[in-house]
Design a protein around this motif. Structure first.
Motif, PDB file in Angstrom:
ATOM      1  N   LEU A  75      42.291  52.154  42.686  1.00 52.76           N
ATOM      2  CA  LEU A  75      41.614  50.862  42.514  1.00 52.76           C
ATOM      3  C   LEU A  75      40.139  51.056  42.163  1.00 52.76           C
ATOM      4  CD1 LEU A  75      43.252  48.797  45.370  1.00 52.76           C
ATOM      5  CD2 LEU A  75      43.551  48.503  42.924  1.00 52.76           C
ATOM      6  N   ILE A  76      39.521  52.076  42.732  1.00 55.08           N
ATOM      7  CA  ILE A  76      38.108  52.315  42.423  1.00 55.08           C
ATOM      8  C   ILE A  76      37.952  52.696  40.948  1.00 55.08           C
ATOM      9  CG2 ILE A  76      36.148  53.847  42.906  1.00 55.08           C
ATOM     10  CD1 ILE A  76      37.312  53.978  45.832  1.00 55.08           C
ATOM     11  N   VAL A  77      38.822  53.588  40.482  1.00 50.40           N
ATOM     12  CA  VAL A  77      38.777  53.961  39.063  1.00 50.40           C
ATOM     13  C   VAL A  77      38.973  52.734  38.190  1.00 50.40           C
ATOM     14  CG1 VAL A  77      39.949  55.295  37.267  1.00 50.40           C
ATOM     15  CG2 VAL A  77      39.513  56.324  39.497  1.00 50.40           C
ATOM     16  N   LYS A  78      39.937  51.886  38.612  1.00 51.53           N
ATOM     17  CA  LYS A  78      40.234  50.669  37.850  1.00 51.53           C
ATOM     18  C   LYS A  78      38.996  49.772  37.794  1.00 51.53           C
ATOM     19  CE  LYS A  78      43.080  49.104  35.403  1.00 51.53           C
ATOM     20  NZ  LYS A  78      43.320  49.983  34.301  1.00 51.53           N
ATOM     21  N   TYR A  79      38.272  49.727  38.885  1.00 49.45           N
ATOM     22  CA  TYR A  79      37.056  48.898  38.923  1.00 49.45           C
ATOM     23  C   TYR A  79      36.078  49.350  37.843  1.00 49.45           C
ATOM     24  CZ  TYR A  79      32.442  47.346  40.333  1.00 49.45           C
ATOM     25  OH  TYR A  79      31.181  46.812  40.320  1.00 49.45           O
TER      26      TYR A  79
END
Lengths: 545, 98, 223
Positions: free
Chosen positions: C121-125
Motif C-alpha cells: 500500500l505504501i508503494v501504491k501511495y
C-alpha cells in the motif's frame, strides 16, 4: 441434541423487546423484519404509481409537471424493483422457510443474514434521501450518458442506494447457497428437497453471479459523476452501450430473481391445494436451474434498437425463445398436477390460479418482444410496460401474496378470514387485468412509455387502466387490513391448516426458536400426498421416524 | 477436509511464482506482435492457477469447491464472450450505423 | 455434495467454538470454506465488470492503451508483485501453522503478511502521488495535450487498482483481527476456520494483482 421440551416458547415469544428483534440472529425473525420492510416499500412504490396513473387520466399532462412525472416513474421503478421485488420472496418467505424445509436450525451464517437486513435498510435510507432531496429522473435503468453527464437530479444518492442494497441481495444468495449445500438434515437428499428450495437455489445463483456486475457498473457511473472519471463518456471515446451490456447482464437475470422464487412458492401451493405429488418433479427442479443459467445469455434483447450488432441481436433473439422453454415446462407441469387432483377451493388456490393465468400472458408476450423484428415496433411502448408488469406484478406479486396467505398461519400462528383471502385474490386479479391489459393495446397502437402527456385517442384505454389501478390498490389495502387485524386475535392456527406435506407443517405454528424439538430425519420424498391416509391425516412429528 | 500441505510445497510454489513474474517482465520487452498479450495472459493464468490450486488448496478440496471456484471464471467468459460478440460483429453488415 | 456427517464424535459437539445451529466442527468448517468460495465468486464478477471495460476499450483504442501503460512505473509495479507473492507465501504458512496448531509460527507469519501488505500500500501511495503530479488523473486536471481515450485508460487504472487497494486494506484489517485471536490463543487444530477463510481472501486479492500487473504495466514495454 434436544433443545427444550414440548413446551418451548415460540420464536415470537422468546425473548421479548425491541432489541431482541433488532439484534436477532433467528432467520424467522429476520424474515419478519424483511416482510415489514418490503411492505413499507411496496406502499411507497404504490404511491408513486398512483401519481403516474392519476397523471395519465387526462391526455394534456396537467396534473404533474413533466419533470415531476419523470421522477415519479423513476422512483416507482427503483423502489419496486430494488427494494420490493428482489427481496420480496427470498428475503421474507425464503428466509423463514429454507432452514425449516431442509430440517436445519438456522441459515449457515445467521449474523450475515442480519447484516443483510441492515445493509438493505442503509441502502433504503440513501434512496429515500434521494427522494426527499428532490428525486431522480433517469429511469430505473440509470442509462448513461444521461445519468452520468446530463441529469441534474440526485443520481449519486439513488445509485449509491441501489449499490448498497445490492450487497444485501448478494449476502442473502450466498447464505442460501451454503445453507442448501451444507445444512440439510439427514435423509434430505437433493431430490427430496421441496421445489421451493430448488427455486431459491437457482435464484441465489443469479444473485451471486449477476449482482456484483451491476454493483461495479453503478460504481462506475458514480465515479463518472462524482469524481469526473471517464468510463462511458462519449467525449473521451467511451461507449454508453457498454453500460447497457453490463447493466442488462445483471438486470435481465434479475427478472428471474423476481420470478423464480414465485415459481417455487407456486410449486408448493399447487401440490398442496391439489393434494398430489408434483407432476414431473425433476423437470420442475431442473427447469429452475435452466432458467437461471440460460437467463444469463439473453440480455441483449433489451438492446435491439441500440447500436448492437444485428448478428448479436439475432443470437439473443433465438436464445430468448429457448429460455421460454423451462418456464413453459413449469407451467405445463403445474397444470398437469392440478389435473385430476383433489383441488380444494381455499384462498391459496385462488392466488395460484391467478398467478398461472397472468404469468402465462406475461410469458407469451415476452416472446413477442424477444422477436427482433417485432421489438423494433414495440420497443419502449406500453406493450413492454404491460408485459413486464404481467410477469413482475401478475407473476411475482401474485405468488408472493399466495405464499403469504399460505404461510401466514405458520409465521404468525393466526388464521385470517378465508372469505377475505378469496375476495382480495379476485379483486387483485380483476384490478390487475383492468390496469395492464389496456396497456398492451396502447403499446400496440404506439403509445410510448415514460411520457406524461399523450394524444387524445388513447384516453379511454388510459382511463380504464387508471380505474383498474384503483381496484388493484383496494385489493392490496384489503390484504394489509385483514392480515394485520388477524394479529390481534388469539393464536388459533393448527400446525398444518392446509393438510400439506413438508417439514414446515410438522412443527408447531408459530415454530419454536430452534425450529425443531429434535433433529428431523427425512425418510420420504417431497409432496408424498399419495402415501397418506387422507387429507391432512399426516401427523408424523419431526424426528419421530 | 482441510489437507495440510508440506512447507516444501509452499516454498516451491513461491519460487515458481517469482520465476514466472520475472518471465512475464522479460517477455514484455520482446516485440512478439499480436502474441505479446496472449503470452502475458498465459503466464498470468499459470500464476493464478498455482495460487488457486496450492496456496488456496483447491487441489485437495471437495469437487463442490472446484465447481464453485471455476464458476466465476466461466461466467466471466460468458460476459466477455457475448459482449465482444456484439462489438466484433458490428461491421459485418456493411450498412453504416448497423 | 452429500449431506455432512452428522454423527460425529460426541466430544466434538461440546467444542466451545461450535455455533448452535451446526451439528459438529467439520460441518461448521465446511460451511465457512464454501461460504468464502461463494463470496470470492462474487468478487470475481465484481472485478469482471472492470476487466470487461478494459477488454473493450483496449480493442477500440490500442494506441491510447500503449501510451497510457508506458506512463506507469513498471519497477514499482514489479516490486509490488513480488511483495504480494511473498505475502501470499507467509499467509499460506500462517494457515498451515494454524492447521497443525503451531501458535508462534502462525503469529509470526501473520505479522509478516501484514507487513508485506502494508509495504504494497505504501508503494501504491507513491505511485498514485506521481500520477497526480503528472496530471494523469482523469477529470478536469487531466493533461489536455493527451488524446481523450487515455482518460479511459487512466479511469480504469484508478478504478481497478483503487478497488484492489481497498481490498488490501480490508484484508489487513481482517489479519489484525485474526492476529488478535491467535494472540489470545483462540485457535487450535480443531478450530482454525477464520484463519483459513482470511487466507482464501488474501490469496484472491493477490490473484487480482497477478492479472492487473501485466495488463496495466507491461503492455507497452516492447515499443
Amino acid at each position: 441434541m434436544t433443545h427444550g421440551t414440548q413446551n418451548s416458547p415460540s420464536y415470537l415469544d422468546a425473548p421479548y423487546g425491541i432489541w431482541s428483534w433488532l439484534l436477532t440472529k433467528d432467520h424467522k425473525r429476520i424474515g419478519i423484519m424483511y416482510l415489514i420492510s418490503v411492505t413499507v416499500f411496496f406502499a411507497i412504490g404504490g404511491l408513486f404509481a398512483a401519481g403516474i396513473r392519476t397523471e395519465l387520466l387526462t391526455p394534456q399532462g396537467d396534473f404533474l409537471t413533466a419533470d415531476l412525472y419523470n421522477k415519479l416513474f423513476t422512483l416507482h421503478g427503483v423502489v419496486m424493483i430494488f427494494f420490493f421485488l428482489i427481496p420480496s420472496i427470498p428475503a421474507t418467505l425464503g428466509n423463514f422457510l429454507i432452514p425449516i424445509q431442509i430440517g436445519a436450525k438456522d441459515l449457515a451464517f445467521p449474523r450475515i443474514n442480519l447484516l443483510s437486513w441492515y445493509i438493505y435498510v442503509i441502502g433504503a435510507v440513501f434512496t429515500l434521501a434521494a427522494v426527499f432531496m428532490g428525486g431522480v429522473d433517469t429511469g430505473w435503468t440509470f442509462y448513461t450518458p444521461y445519468s452520468s453527464i446530463a441529469s441534474n437530479t440526485n443520481v449519486v444518492l439513488a445509485a449509491l442506494g441501489v449499490f448498497i442494497t445490492g450487497f444485501s441481495s448478494i449476502l442473502t444468495g450466498f447464505n442460501f447457497i451454503v445453507t442448501i449445500h451444507r445444512m440439510r438434515a439427514p435423509g434430505m437428499t437433493w431430490f427430496r428437497l421441496p421445489l421451493f428450495i430448488w427455486a431459491h437455489y437457482a435464484t441465489s445463483l443469479v444473485m451471486i453471479l449477476g449482482t456484483p456486475v451491476v454493483a461495479i457498473t453503478i460504481l462506475l457511473v458514480f465515479a463518472e459523476r462524482a469524481m469526473g472519471f471517464a468510463i462511458f463518456d462519449p467525449r473521451a471515446g467511451g461507449d454508453p452501450v457498454l453500460f447497457q451490456h453490463l447493466f442488462w447482464f445483471y438486470s435481465h437475470p434479475a427478472v428471474y430473481i423476481m420470478i423464480l422464487p414465485g415459481m417455487g412458492v407456486v410449486s408448493e401451493l399447487v401440490a398442496a391445494v391439489s393434494r398430489k405429488q408434483i407432476f414431473g418433479y425433476s423437470f420442475v427442479a431442473y427447469s429452475s436451474l435452466a432458467i437461471a443459467i440460460i437467463g444469463f445469455l439473453v440480455w441483449g434483447h433489451h438492446m435491439f434498437v441500440s447500436s448492437q450488432s444485428i448478428y448479436a441481436g439475432l443470437v439473443f433473439s433465438i436464445i430468448t425463445m429457448i429460455v421460454a422453454v423451462p418456464s413453459a415446462v413449469k407451467t405445463f407441469n403445474w397444470t398437469a398436477t392440478m389435473y385430476k387432483g383433489s383441488v380444494t377451493w381455499e384462498s391459496p388456490t385462488y392466488w395460484v390460479i391467478g398467478f398461472m393465468g397472468l404469468f402465462l400472458i406475461g410469458g407469451l408476450t415476452g416472446l413477442f418482444l424477444g422477436t427482433m423484428g417485432l421489438d423494433v415496433h414495440l420497443h419502449d411502448t406500453y406493450f413492454v410496460v404491460a408485459h413486464f408488469h404481467y410477469i413482475m406484478v401478475g407473476g411475482a406479486i401474485m405468488a408472493f401474496l399466495g405464499g403469504v396467505h399460505f404461510y401466514w398461519p405458520k409465521m404468525t400462528g393466526r388464521m385470517y378470514p378465508e372469505a377475505m383471502g378469496k375476495i382480495s385474490a379476485i379483486l387483485v386479479f380483476v384490478g390487475f387485468n383492468l390496469t395492464f391489459f389496456p396497456q398492451f393495446v396502447l403499446g400496440y397502437l404506439g403509445m410510448p412509455r415514460r411520457y406524461h402527456a399523450y394524444p387524445e385517442d388513447f384516453q379511454i384505454l388510459n382511463v380504464l387502466s387508471t380505474a383498474g389501478a384503483g381496484v388493484l390498490g383496494l385489493g392490496y389495502a384489503l390484504i394489509v387490513f385483514y392480515l394485520v387485524a388477524s394479529l390481534f386475535k388469539e393464536r388459533n392456527a393448527p400446525a398444518n391448516p392446509w393438510g400439506a406435506t413438508g417439514l414446515e407443517w410438522q412443527i408447531q405454528s408459530p415454530p419454536i426458536t430452534l425450529n425443531f424439538e429434535s433433529d428431523p430425519i427425512v425418510t420420504e420424498d417431497a409432496y408424498n400426498y399419495a402415501g397418506r391416509a387422507g387429507h391432512g391425516g399426516h401427523a408424523k412429528k419431526a424426528g419421530e421416524v | 477436509m482441510s489437507h495440510v500441505s508440506s512447507k516444501g510445497l509452499y516454498y516451491s510454489v513461491f519460487f515458481a511464482l517469482c520465476v514466472l513474474t520475472v518471465v512475464t517482465v522479460a517477455i514484455a520487452r520482446v516485440d512478439l506482435g499480436v502474441m505479446n498479450t496472449p503470452i502475458a495472459l498465459a503466464v498470468a493464468v499459470s500464476k493464478a492457477m498455482l495460487v488457486i490450486l496450492f496456496f488456496m488448496g483447491v487441489k485437495y478440496n471437495t469437487p463442490l469447491t472446484k465447481v464453485v471456484a471455476a464458476s466465476g471464471f466461466v461466467w466471466l467468459i460468458i460476459l466477455f464472450g457475448i459482449t465482444m460478440g456484439d462489438y466484433l460483429t458490428r461491421g459485418w453488415l456493411g450498412v453504416p450505423g448497423r | 455434495m452429500s449431506a455432512p456427517n452428522v454423527h460425529a464424535d460426541a466430544h466434538q459437539e461440546h467444542h466451545p467454538k461450535l455455533q448452535h445451529h451446526f451439528h459438529n466442527m467439520a460441518q461448521q468448517l465446511e460451511a465457512s470454506i464454501l461460504g468464502m468460495w461463494v463470496f470470492l465468486v462474487t468478487e470475481v464478477m465484481f472485478f469482471g465488470g472492470l476487466f470487461m471495460a478494459y477488454l473493450l476499450y483496449r480493442n477500440m483504442y490500442p494506441d491510447a492503451w500503449l501510451a497510457g501503460s508506458n506512463e506507469l512505473n513498471e519497477v514499482l509495479g514489479g516490486i509490488n508483485t513480488l511483495v504480494l507473492i511473498v505475502s501470499s507465501l507467509t499467509m499460506a504458512l500462517a494457515v498451515r501453522a494454524a492447521q497443525v496448531g503451531h501458535r508462534m509460527w502462525q503469529i509470526a507469519n501473520l505479522i509478516l503478511t501484514i507487513i508485506f501488505g502494508s509495504i504494497f500500500l505504501i508503494v501504491k501511495y507513491f505511485e498514485y502521488a506521481a500520477k497526480f503530479e503528472h496530471h494523469l488523473v482523469p477529470g478536469s486536471s487531466f493533461d489536455p495535450a493527451r488524446e481523450p481515450a487515455q482518460q479511459l485508460f487512466f479511469s480504469l487504472y484508478f478504478m481497478m487498482t483503487g478497488i484492489h487497494a481497498l481490498h488490501m486494506v480490508v484484508g489487513i484489517v481482517l489479519l489484525f483481527i485474526i492476529l488478535r485471536m491467535a494472540w489470545k490463543n483462540q485457535f487450535s487444530a480443531d478450530y482454525f476456520a477464520p484463519v483459513e477463510v482470511t487466507g482464501l481472501y488474501w490469496h484472491f486479492v493477490d490473484i487480482v494483482w497477478i492479472f492487473l500487473f501485466p495488463l496495466l504495466y507491461l503492455i507497452g514495454k516492447h515499443h
